[in-house]
Design a protein around this motif. Structure first.
Motif, PDB file in Angstrom:
ATOM      1  N   LEU A   1       0.834  -1.212   0.000  1.00 39.48           N
ATOM      2  CA  LEU A   1       0.000   0.000   0.000  1.00 39.48           C
ATOM      3  C   LEU A   1       0.865   1.257   0.000  1.00 39.48           C
ATOM      4  N   GLN A   2       1.964   1.212   0.739  1.00 38.84           N
ATOM      5  CA  GLN A   2       2.867   2.355   0.771  1.00 38.84           C
ATOM      6  C   GLN A   2       3.489   2.589  -0.603  1.00 38.84           C
ATOM      7  N   GLU A   3       3.938   1.508  -1.229  1.00 42.25           N
ATOM      8  CA  GLU A   3       4.506   1.648  -2.575  1.00 42.25           C
ATOM      9  C   GLU A   3       3.460   2.159  -3.576  1.00 42.25           C
ATOM     10  N   MET A   4       2.248   1.668  -3.431  1.00 41.13           N
ATOM     11  CA  MET A   4       1.174   2.152  -4.309  1.00 41.13           C
ATOM     12  C   MET A   4       0.939   3.655  -4.117  1.00 41.13           C
ATOM     13  N   GLU A   5       0.939   4.083  -2.881  1.00 40.52           N
ATOM     14  CA  GLU A   5       0.715   5.503  -2.604  1.00 40.52           C
ATOM     15  C   GLU A   5       1.879   6.348  -3.110  1.00 40.52           C
ATOM     16  N   GLU A   6       3.086   5.850  -2.953  1.00 40.88           N
ATOM     17  CA  GLU A   6       4.246   6.595  -3.446  1.00 40.88           C
ATOM     18  C   GLU A   6       4.223   6.708  -4.969  1.00 40.88           C
ATOM     19  N   LYS A   7       3.835   5.630  -5.628  1.00 40.91           N
ATOM     20  CA  LYS A   7       3.727   5.692  -7.088  1.00 40.91           C
ATOM     21  C   LYS A   7       2.649   6.694  -7.519  1.00 40.91           C
ATOM     22  N   ARG A   8       1.567   6.689  -6.772  1.00 38.95           N
ATOM     23  CA  ARG A   8       0.511   7.651  -7.096  1.00 38.95           C
ATOM     24  C   ARG A   8       1.005   9.089  -6.958  1.00 38.95           C
ATOM     25  N   ILE A   9       1.674   9.356  -5.878  1.00 37.68           N
ATOM     26  CA  ILE A   9       2.184  10.717  -5.652  1.00 37.68           C
ATOM     27  C   ILE A   9       3.219  11.070  -6.707  1.00 37.68           C
ATOM     28  N   GLU A  10       4.100  10.110  -7.029  1.00 34.58           N
ATOM     29  CA  GLU A  10       5.104  10.359  -8.064  1.00 34.58           C
ATOM     30  C   GLU A  10       4.435  10.619  -9.416  1.00 34.58           C
ATOM     31  N   ARG A  11       3.400   9.853  -9.716  1.00 32.95           N
ATOM     32  CA  ARG A  11       2.691  10.046 -10.975  1.00 32.95           C
ATOM     33  C   ARG A  11       2.008  11.412 -11.035  1.00 32.95           C
ATOM     34  N   MET A  12       1.510  11.861  -9.895  1.00 28.47           N
ATOM     35  CA  MET A  12       0.912  13.199  -9.845  1.00 28.47           C
ATOM     36  C   MET A  12       1.960  14.272 -10.123  1.00 28.47           C
ATOM     37  N   GLY A  13       3.146  14.089  -9.544  1.00 31.95           N
ATOM     38  CA  GLY A  13       4.205  15.055  -9.803  1.00 31.95           C
ATOM     39  C   GLY A  13       4.609  15.083 -11.271  1.00 31.95           C
ATOM     40  N   GLU A  14       4.722  13.896 -11.889  1.00 34.56           N
ATOM     41  CA  GLU A  14       5.057  13.845 -13.309  1.00 34.56           C
ATOM     42  C   GLU A  14       3.985  14.507 -14.165  1.00 34.56           C
ATOM     43  N   SER A  15       2.723  14.308 -13.802  1.00 40.41           N
ATOM     44  CA  SER A  15       1.629  14.926 -14.557  1.00 40.41           C
ATOM     45  C   SER A  15       1.674  16.443 -14.441  1.00 40.41           C
ATOM     46  N   MET A  16       1.954  16.941 -13.240  1.00 36.32           N
ATOM     47  CA  MET A  16       2.048  18.391 -13.070  1.00 36.32           C
ATOM     48  C   MET A  16       3.229  18.956 -13.848  1.00 36.32           C
ATOM     49  N   LYS A  17       4.314  18.208 -13.880  1.00 31.35           N
ATOM     50  CA  LYS A  17       5.470  18.655 -14.653  1.00 31.35           C
ATOM     51  C   LYS A  17       5.149  18.654 -16.146  1.00 31.35           C
ATOM     52  N   THR A  18       4.466  17.606 -16.602  1.00 25.14           N
ATOM     53  CA  THR A  18       4.045  17.557 -18.014  1.00 25.14           C
ATOM     54  C   THR A  18       3.095  18.695 -18.335  1.00 25.14           C
ATOM     55  N   PHE A  19       2.240  19.015 -17.390  1.00 26.41           N
ATOM     56  CA  PHE A  19       1.300  20.130 -17.566  1.00 26.41           C
ATOM     57  C   PHE A  19       2.040  21.430 -17.880  1.00 26.41           C
ATOM     58  N   ALA A  20       3.154  21.648 -17.176  1.00 27.91           N
ATOM     59  CA  ALA A  20       3.945  22.856 -17.428  1.00 27.91           C
ATOM     60  C   ALA A  20       4.754  22.737 -18.721  1.00 27.91           C
ATOM     61  N   GLU A  21       5.300  21.533 -18.978  1.00 28.01           N
ATOM     62  CA  GLU A  21       6.128  21.352 -20.170  1.00 28.01           C
ATOM     63  C   GLU A  21       5.323  21.493 -21.460  1.00 28.01           C
ATOM     64  N   VAL A  22       4.059  21.123 -21.420  1.00 30.54           N
ATOM     65  CA  VAL A  22       3.208  21.272 -22.605  1.00 30.54           C
ATOM     66  C   VAL A  22       3.133  22.738 -23.008  1.00 30.54           C
ATOM     67  N   ASP A  23       3.003  23.614 -22.037  1.00 29.87           N
ATOM     68  CA  ASP A  23       3.014  25.048 -22.339  1.00 29.87           C
ATOM     69  C   ASP A  23       4.396  25.523 -22.773  1.00 29.87           C
ATOM     70  N   ARG A  24       5.421  24.972 -22.127  1.00 31.95           N
ATOM     71  CA  ARG A  24       6.771  25.420 -22.443  1.00 31.95           C
ATOM     72  C   ARG A  24       7.175  25.033 -23.873  1.00 31.95           C
TER      73      ARG A  24
END
Length: 627
Positions: free
Chosen positions: A224-247
């Motif tokens: 469960l901890q690994e699942m939660e960490e992957k989720r949080i990491e995936r959220m960070g990657e999505s937010m980064k992609t969100f900015a890179e799409v504009d960049r």
């Protein structure tokens, strides 16, 4: 044995509480992923809507394919605006690209990941519930075996006490004592069996409990901890992609903005103003100096009821250093033409019948001249009337033709504009001729191939098309000659720069003059059919009279046009004061028929005269009809 019971129950309760907390937290994490996905989706929709509005705006102001937009395309500021619209359209495309990348790189990926995350979470918690249920069942079995052992021990003690009591009682038979002894032994054996069963269950439970708390549950929590960490990491990657799409689109957006800036910097005000001058340059010759008109000399003459006499001034000695004598004449001008301008003194010819070949019948003998108004009356009427419109304004007013389409020779345009139109028409005809000639050459080559190889085709099948093309080329060449003739006429009439800027300057002297003896004969020789005076040729130098500012406008301005007319028949106009007509020609009307059968018209600034009213079809302006 009872000491471990409270601690186990507490741990089980705590573990159950932790599972519930973890279940709530992981569910909140999944809800957050779905919420963020919805946020990105709405952002993508906003980008698409914005791009659509930008494209519609750019399309709305894009130049339409008509004459007005083509005219605007000649100016640098218009072209800069059109370039900005194109760059804005590309800018909208970049926002569409943002929406596309957000959909493919974030929305689609997070939607799929959310489904996988829900499945993984469900699997982990199912494993945890199974482990928890198993340890609870083991605990229940342990408790049951413990209760059985406790009950067996109590029954064994009671059986032992009953045996001892029976054995001590002398009144009890030996058989009863033996029976009690056997019963006590049986209970002791049952208690021993329950003890063994309890011991086995206890050992088994302790092993399962150790495995549950040290192996199964930690593994589930770790997953469960690994699942939660992957989720949080995936959220960070999505937010980064969100900015890179504009960049990623910033360089192209910068190029679009640079294109707009470059287009704005390409605007050349002087070039545009020169283009305006070139587009609307009329080609009219600027008016010359206004000559002096000595009305005092005219008032001294004897005015008859039928004609206005001319006087030739006497020559006097010049007081200048040169000592040469000079003469000045009362020259014909537009003011005197306005004062004395009746129609020709003969009735107009009848219009030719459809079978008549010669368009201009012989003019009838002149009728007696009608009496003129006194010069003073005509002068008073002139002074109290409104100022006359300038020839340029008259021409502009006459441009509103009532005949539908414009003339083929563009005669309704000013000279410079007419020259440009004719030159453009000639260029178009030359292109059409070249196109037809290329087609003719291709067909000729095809015919030669057919002649050499009859199996490929019949050479005579090309002849009709060649004949048709030849006729079309002849027609285009005749039109080309016609337009070149009109262009040569316009270029011949247009003044050169030196002629248009030339000014006459001289020193004028006013001298008293007396009319000559043969006054009537001179008046008859110099009077035209329209009643105005013509300039008499003389070898003597002509002295110009200084101009009077009060009458400046009458020398430069002409009668305003009150409509247009179209020639129905040709008219040669042999008589003085008349104007020759060509069938179909369009002229400007400057004076209506006064009942004598003649209409006064104007062809250009220098050609005007009378034409038979029955030879033309008159179209008066609406304001003239109302007045």
């Amino acid at each position: 044995m009872d000491l471990g019971k409270p601690d186990t129950l507490v741990k089980e309760q705590q573990l159950k509480d932790q599972f519930e907390n973890l279940e709530k937290h992981t569910q909140w994490g999944i809800d957050f992923v779905e919420r963020y996905t919805k946020f990105v989706k709405e952002r993508s929709e906003i980008e698409l809507s914005y791009a659509k509005q930008i494209r519609n705006l750019s399309k709305k102001y894009q130049p339409k394919k008509n004459a007005k937009e083509e005219e605007e395309g000649k100016y640098t500021w218009c072209r800069a605006f059109f370039v900005s619209l194109n760059e804005l359209n590309d800018y909208a495309g970049q926002h569409e690209l943002i929406a596309e990348n957000l959909t493919s790189q974030i929305i689609a990926e997070l939607t799929k990941y959310t489904q996988d995350l829900k499945s993984e979470r469900k699997s982990h918690f199912q494993d945890g519930r199974k482990a928890q249920q198993h340890i609870e069942n083991s605990w229940k079995q342990l408790e049951q075996s413990k209760r059985n052992f406790e009950r067996a021990c109590k029954e064994a003690d009671r059986a032992q006490q009953y045996f001892e009591k029976m054995d001590a009682d002398i009144n009890v038979t030996k058989a009863d004592v033996e029976k009690a002894r056997q019963q006590a032994q049986l209970r002791h054996q049952m208690a021993s069996d329950c003890k063994s069963e309890y011991s086995n269950y206890l050992q088994k439970f302790n092993q399962e409990q150790t495995e549950h708390y040290h192996t199964l549950i930690p593994n589930i929590f770790q997953k469960l901890q690994e699942m939660e960490e992957k989720r949080i990491e995936r959220m960070g990657e999505s937010m980064k992609t969100f900015a890179e799409v504009d960049r990623q689109i910033l360089p192209i957006v910068g190029k679009c903005l640079d294109g707009m800036t470059k287009a704005a910097e390409s605007i050349e005000p002087k070039t545009d103003s020169a283009q305006v001058v070139e587009s609307y340059k009329s080609g009219f010759e600027p008016p010359g100096d206004v000559e002096f008109e000595d009305y005092g000399q005219a008032m001294k003459r004897t005015v008859s009821e039928t004609s206005l006499t001319n006087s030739r001034p006497d020559t006097k000695a010049d007081k200048s250093s040169k000592g040469k004598s000079k003469l000045f004449f009362f020259k014909k001008n537009k003011l005197m033409s306005l004062l004395t301008s009746p129609a020709p003194r003969q009735p107009p010819p009848a219009p030719p019948s459809p079978s008549t070949v010669t368009p201009d019948p012989c003019p009838a003998p002149q009728t007696p001249k009608q009496p003129k108004e006194a010069l003073s009356h005509r002068l008073n009427d002139l002074m109290t009337s409104k100022p006359k419109m300038h020839c340029l304004r008259s021409l502009r007013r006459g441009l509103s033709l009532k005949l539908g389409a414009n003339p083929e020779d563009f005669s309704h345009l000013p000279p410079e504009q007419r020259r440009k139109k004719l030159q453009a028409k000639i260029d178009d005809i030359n292109k059409d001729i070249q196109k037809e000639m290329d087609q003719r050459d291709a067909l000729t080559k095809m015919k030669d191939v057919y002649v050499k190889n009859p199996q490929m085709g019949d050479p005579s099948s090309v002849d009709p098309r060649l004949a048709e093309i030849g006729q079309h080329i002849d027609k285009l060449q005749s039109e080309l000659q016609k337009f070149e003739g009109w262009l040569a006429e316009v270029e011949g009439r247009m003044p050169t720069r030196s002629e248009s800027t030339q000014r006459h300057s001289a020193v004028y002297e006013t001298q008293n003059s007396t009319p000559p003896a043969n006054n009537n004969s001179c008046a008859q020789n110099r009077e035209s059919p329209d009643g105005s005076y013509t300039e008499e040729q003389s070898s003597e130098p002509q002295t110009k009279v200084p101009t009077d500012p009060e009458f400046d406008e009458f020398d430069e301005e002409m009668l305003p046009t009150i409509g247009t007319c179209k020639a129905l028949y040709p008219f040669e106009g042999h008589n003085e004061g008349t104007l020759a007509l060509v069938e179909g020609e369009v002229l400007f009307v400057i004076e209506e028929d006064k009942g004598d059968g003649w209409t006064r018209v104007r062809r250009n600034e220098e050609e005007e005269g009378y034409v038979p009213t029955s030879y033309v079809e008159v179209f008066l302006d609406s304001n003239t009809k109302d007045s």
